[in-house]
Design a protein around this motif. Structure first.
Motif, PDB file in Angstrom:
ATOM      1  N   UNK A 177      18.603 -46.228 -23.676  1.00 18.60           N
ATOM      2  CA  UNK A 177      17.709 -47.333 -23.339  1.00 18.60           C
ATOM      3  C   UNK A 177      17.936 -48.488 -24.317  1.00 18.60           C
ATOM      4  N   UNK A 178      18.059 -49.689 -23.739  1.00 17.93           N
ATOM      5  CA  UNK A 178      18.476 -50.858 -24.514  1.00 17.93           C
ATOM      6  C   UNK A 178      17.503 -52.004 -24.283  1.00 17.93           C
ATOM      7  N   UNK A 179      17.121 -52.667 -25.372  1.00 20.56           N
ATOM      8  CA  UNK A 179      16.420 -53.951 -25.282  1.00 20.56           C
ATOM      9  C   UNK A 179      17.480 -55.017 -25.463  1.00 20.56           C
ATOM     10  N   UNK A 180      17.964 -55.550 -24.367  1.00 21.17           N
ATOM     11  CA  UNK A 180      19.108 -56.461 -24.469  1.00 21.17           C
ATOM     12  C   UNK A 180      18.727 -57.796 -25.082  1.00 21.17           C
ATOM     13  N   UNK A 181      17.468 -58.228 -24.929  1.00 19.28           N
ATOM     14  CA  UNK A 181      17.057 -59.507 -25.507  1.00 19.28           C
ATOM     15  C   UNK A 181      17.034 -59.458 -27.032  1.00 19.28           C
ATOM     16  N   UNK A 182      16.596 -58.325 -27.585  1.00 19.41           N
ATOM     17  CA  UNK A 182      16.555 -58.187 -29.046  1.00 19.41           C
ATOM     18  C   UNK A 182      17.833 -57.584 -29.615  1.00 19.41           C
ATOM     19  N   UNK A 183      18.726 -57.097 -28.755  1.00 21.28           N
ATOM     20  CA  UNK A 183      19.950 -56.476 -29.240  1.00 21.28           C
ATOM     21  C   UNK A 183      19.715 -55.138 -29.905  1.00 21.28           C
ATOM     22  N   UNK A 184      18.755 -54.372 -29.379  1.00 21.59           N
ATOM     23  CA  UNK A 184      18.340 -53.108 -30.002  1.00 21.59           C
ATOM     24  C   UNK A 184      18.640 -51.935 -29.075  1.00 21.59           C
ATOM     25  N   UNK A 185      19.282 -50.904 -29.620  1.00 22.13           N
ATOM     26  CA  UNK A 185      19.423 -49.632 -28.921  1.00 22.13           C
ATOM     27  C   UNK A 185      18.139 -48.848 -29.160  1.00 22.13           C
ATOM     28  N   UNK A 186      17.248 -48.861 -28.179  1.00 17.85           N
ATOM     29  CA  UNK A 186      15.913 -48.301 -28.380  1.00 17.85           C
ATOM     30  C   UNK A 186      15.919 -46.784 -28.467  1.00 17.85           C
ATOM     31  N   UNK A 199      21.865 -57.473  -5.872  1.00 17.69           N
ATOM     32  CA  UNK A 199      21.826 -57.805  -7.296  1.00 17.69           C
ATOM     33  C   UNK A 199      21.492 -56.595  -8.146  1.00 17.69           C
ATOM     34  N   UNK A 200      21.809 -56.699  -9.425  1.00 14.11           N
ATOM     35  CA  UNK A 200      21.550 -55.622 -10.363  1.00 14.11           C
ATOM     36  C   UNK A 200      20.048 -55.431 -10.555  1.00 14.11           C
ATOM     37  N   UNK A 201      19.584 -54.181 -10.426  1.00 15.14           N
ATOM     38  CA  UNK A 201      18.166 -53.880 -10.635  1.00 15.14           C
ATOM     39  C   UNK A 201      17.995 -53.257 -12.016  1.00 15.14           C
ATOM     40  N   UNK A 202      17.156 -53.880 -12.856  1.00 15.79           N
ATOM     41  CA  UNK A 202      16.983 -53.445 -14.233  1.00 15.79           C
ATOM     42  C   UNK A 202      15.654 -52.741 -14.466  1.00 15.79           C
ATOM     43  N   UNK A 203      14.655 -53.014 -13.645  1.00 16.40           N
ATOM     44  CA  UNK A 203      13.321 -52.501 -13.924  1.00 16.40           C
ATOM     45  C   UNK A 203      12.583 -53.419 -14.875  1.00 16.40           C
ATOM     46  N   UNK A 204      11.286 -53.172 -15.057  1.00 11.96           N
ATOM     47  CA  UNK A 204      10.450 -54.088 -15.821  1.00 11.96           C
ATOM     48  C   UNK A 204      10.819 -54.105 -17.304  1.00 11.96           C
ATOM     49  N   UNK A 205      11.360 -53.001 -17.828  1.00 10.89           N
ATOM     50  CA  UNK A 205      11.729 -52.963 -19.248  1.00 10.89           C
ATOM     51  C   UNK A 205      13.213 -52.643 -19.438  1.00 10.89           C
ATOM     52  N   UNK A 206      14.046 -53.018 -18.437  1.00  8.86           N
ATOM     53  CA  UNK A 206      15.491 -52.779 -18.514  1.00  8.86           C
ATOM     54  C   UNK A 206      15.811 -51.298 -18.649  1.00  8.86           C
ATOM     55  N   UNK A 207      14.980 -50.434 -18.097  1.00  7.93           N
ATOM     56  CA  UNK A 207      15.160 -48.989 -18.239  1.00  7.93           C
ATOM     57  C   UNK A 207      15.422 -48.286 -16.917  1.00  7.93           C
ATOM     58  N   UNK A 256      25.669 -48.520 -20.205  1.00  6.33           N
ATOM     59  CA  UNK A 256      26.760 -48.286 -19.250  1.00  6.33           C
ATOM     60  C   UNK A 256      26.314 -48.261 -17.799  1.00  6.33           C
ATOM     61  N   UNK A 257      25.060 -47.945 -17.527  1.00  2.00           N
ATOM     62  CA  UNK A 257      24.596 -47.950 -16.145  1.00  2.00           C
ATOM     63  C   UNK A 257      24.711 -49.351 -15.561  1.00  2.00           C
ATOM     64  N   UNK A 258      24.225 -50.341 -16.310  1.00  2.00           N
ATOM     65  CA  UNK A 258      24.316 -51.713 -15.853  1.00  2.00           C
ATOM     66  C   UNK A 258      25.769 -52.183 -15.826  1.00  2.00           C
ATOM     67  N   UNK A 317      26.626 -38.468 -21.140  1.00  2.00           N
ATOM     68  CA  UNK A 317      25.346 -38.784 -20.525  1.00  2.00           C
ATOM     69  C   UNK A 317      25.526 -39.050 -19.047  1.00  2.00           C
ATOM     70  N   UNK A 318      24.412 -39.081 -18.344  1.00  5.01           N
ATOM     71  CA  UNK A 318      24.431 -39.266 -16.900  1.00  5.01           C
ATOM     72  C   UNK A 318      23.333 -40.257 -16.537  1.00  5.01           C
ATOM     73  N   UNK A 319      23.610 -41.140 -15.593  1.00 11.58           N
ATOM     74  CA  UNK A 319      22.593 -42.073 -15.123  1.00 11.58           C
ATOM     75  C   UNK A 319      23.009 -42.650 -13.794  1.00 11.58           C
ATOM     76  N   UNK A 320      22.158 -43.488 -13.233  1.00 13.07           N
ATOM     77  CA  UNK A 320      22.422 -44.099 -11.935  1.00 13.07           C
ATOM     78  C   UNK A 320      22.133 -45.586 -12.017  1.00 13.07           C
ATOM     79  N   UNK A 321      23.179 -46.400 -11.999  1.00 10.46           N
ATOM     80  CA  UNK A 321      22.996 -47.832 -11.939  1.00 10.46           C
ATOM     81  C   UNK A 321      22.613 -48.243 -10.533  1.00 10.46           C
ATOM     82  N   UNK A 322      21.717 -49.215 -10.411  1.00  7.64           N
ATOM     83  CA  UNK A 322      21.166 -49.584  -9.114  1.00  7.64           C
ATOM     84  C   UNK A 322      21.454 -51.049  -8.794  1.00  7.64           C
ATOM     85  N   UNK A 323      21.989 -51.290  -7.613  1.00  8.30           N
ATOM     86  CA  UNK A 323      22.127 -52.642  -7.082  1.00  8.30           C
ATOM     87  C   UNK A 323      21.296 -52.689  -5.811  1.00  8.30           C
TER      88      UNK A 323
END
Length: 418
Positions: free
Chosen positions: A158-167, A234-242, A196-198, A224-230
């Motif tokens: 999980x990443x906060x891309x605005x702050x540049x933080x790997x949460x 358009x790219x779907x990030x969710x309310x907190x980029x998660x 990597x999902x995004x 790791x495993x995840x599912x990137x969503x379009x």
């Protein structure tokens, strides 16, 4: 009722998004006309003319002549100016750091790799490895560091891309790591962080199996495993980029213990470590098993499955059975046009995994949404995570164009590690 406030888009946000979309269309279809760009983007010809002018002033595109005309005024053509700058995309994974340097047409000019040995995943160490890989690709490509418009960095979790933080990165037990600040101590270019999902999803939208699709799921299979969503094109990030943390949804009640602290997560059955466990449970003394080495084990499995080894084929079938069940949930929930199997595990296991997944999905998914969904392997020949990360740097360059640079200041310039 509580919750996050909706994000208000400013005129600058809209301008950046339009620049990005127009440049994306030009990269995908160079050379192209303003009329074709208007049709592809839904923007007016006047707006397209303004954006083309801005991108030309930024040396990102150039006029390249006129298209043949059977009559009437010939249409001017524009194309990406590949030499107008360079972009770097970095794929940080649990076992490696991979960097690629691209021209503005997103052609790969250089690659570099650094191993992340077990037990050496401290943030400062990983930042140094990223800096080494970035310096190496700049040197190998023979590019002046000042021509690098930005460096996009993908980090698991999980990443906060605005702050540049790997949460939160479960496999490394990282919590609120200020990764871009650490990188800025080594890299004197604008830096952009995401996961990597995004990155995989954007790569598929630009150049892969999701191109031209409105709704797509990109399943990222690695450690790791995840599912990137379009969604809606358009790219779907969710309310907190998660959005997309599908690897930590429950597949088996009270199942295998996951790094995240829960049990039975999808990742524990279809990630690289889960596949190693599938193998060890089926054949504890198998020569295909390389304890502590995910890459060697997956490579050995892939080669053995291609040679019709029964143990390897059974492991791939068992992995596909669990993966197919999880993908069926995504199909039933999201009704996508395409599901793309991406990243290094999917690439190595290839056709046998794909066939097993399709068979499992056919048993579990509802008939109507399944009939509308195609399940494919990623067709992207390069690393999709690095490619997607480079587009984050491109987006950042478009956002900052015309503004004084006020990013993080680096302590040392870009250079190859010695």
């Amino acid at each position: 009722m509580g919750g996050a406030a909706p994000v208000q888009r400013t005129s600058r946000d809209i301008r950046t998004a339009n620049r990005y979309e127009v440049l994306r269309q030009i990269i995908a279809g160079s050379p192209t006309s303003r009329q074709e760009l208007a049709a592809a983007t839904g923007l007016s010809l006047a707006t397209i003319a303004t954006l083309v002018g801005e991108l030309t002033e930024l040396s990102m595109i150039a006029e390249v002549g006129f298209e043949d005309s059977a009559g009437g005024r010939p249409r001017g053509l524009v194309a990406v100016d590949a030499s107008g700058g360079a972009l770097i995309g970095v794929d940080i994974a649990e076992t490696y750091v991979h960097a690629e340097l691209f021209d503005l047409a997103l052609n790969v000019l250089a690659r570099a790799d650094e191993d992340v040995p077990p037990g050496e995943s401290a943030p400062e160490r990983v930042a140094a490895l990223v800096a080494a890989a970035v310096g190496t690709v700049v040197a190998r490509a023979g590019v002046e560091p000042a021509r690098v418009l930005g460096v996009g960095v993908s980090v698991p979790g999980q990443v906060d891309r605005d702050r540049g933080v790997a949460e939160y990165a479960a496999n490394w037990d990282w919590h609120d790591v200020p990764l871009l600040d650490l990188l800025a101590g080594h890299i004197d270019r604008p830096l952009y962080l995401d996961n990597p999902l995004r990155a995989c999803t954007v790569a598929e939208l630009w150049f892969g199996a999701a191109r031209g699709r409105g709704d797509a799921v990109v399943v990222n299979l690695g450690t790791g495993v995840g599912a990137g969503l379009a969604l809606g094109g358009g790219l779907y990030r969710g309310v907190s980029n998660s959005a997309g943390e599908w690897g930590h949804t429950t597949l088996v009640l009270d199942g295998r213990l996951c790094h995240c602290g829960s049990r039975g997560c999808v990742e524990t059955y279809v990630g690289a470590l889960g596949i190693m466990r599938n193998l060890s449970e089926l054949s504890p003394r198998s020569p295909l098993l390389h304890p502590g080495d995910q890459t060697a084990t997956i490579d050995a499995l892939a080669a053995a499955a291609a040679a019709a080894d029964p143990v390897a084929l059974e492991v791939v079938r068992e992995t596909a059975r669990h993966l197919g069940a999880g993908i069926s949930d995504l199909i039933n929930l999201l009704n996508p046009e395409v599901v793309v199997l991406s990243s290094w595990v999917a690439s190595r296991l290839g056709a046998p995994l794909l066939a097993g997944v399709r068979a499992a999905v056919a048993r579990h998914a509802l008939r109507r949404p399944l009939a509308a969904t195609e399940i494919v392997l990623s067709p992207i020949p390069t690393d999709p995570v690095s490619l997607g990360a480079a587009t984050f740097a491109l987006e950042g360059a478009l956002r900052s164009a015309g503004r004084p640079r006020a990013g993080r200041r680096a302590a040392t310039p870009l250079r190859a590690a010695t």
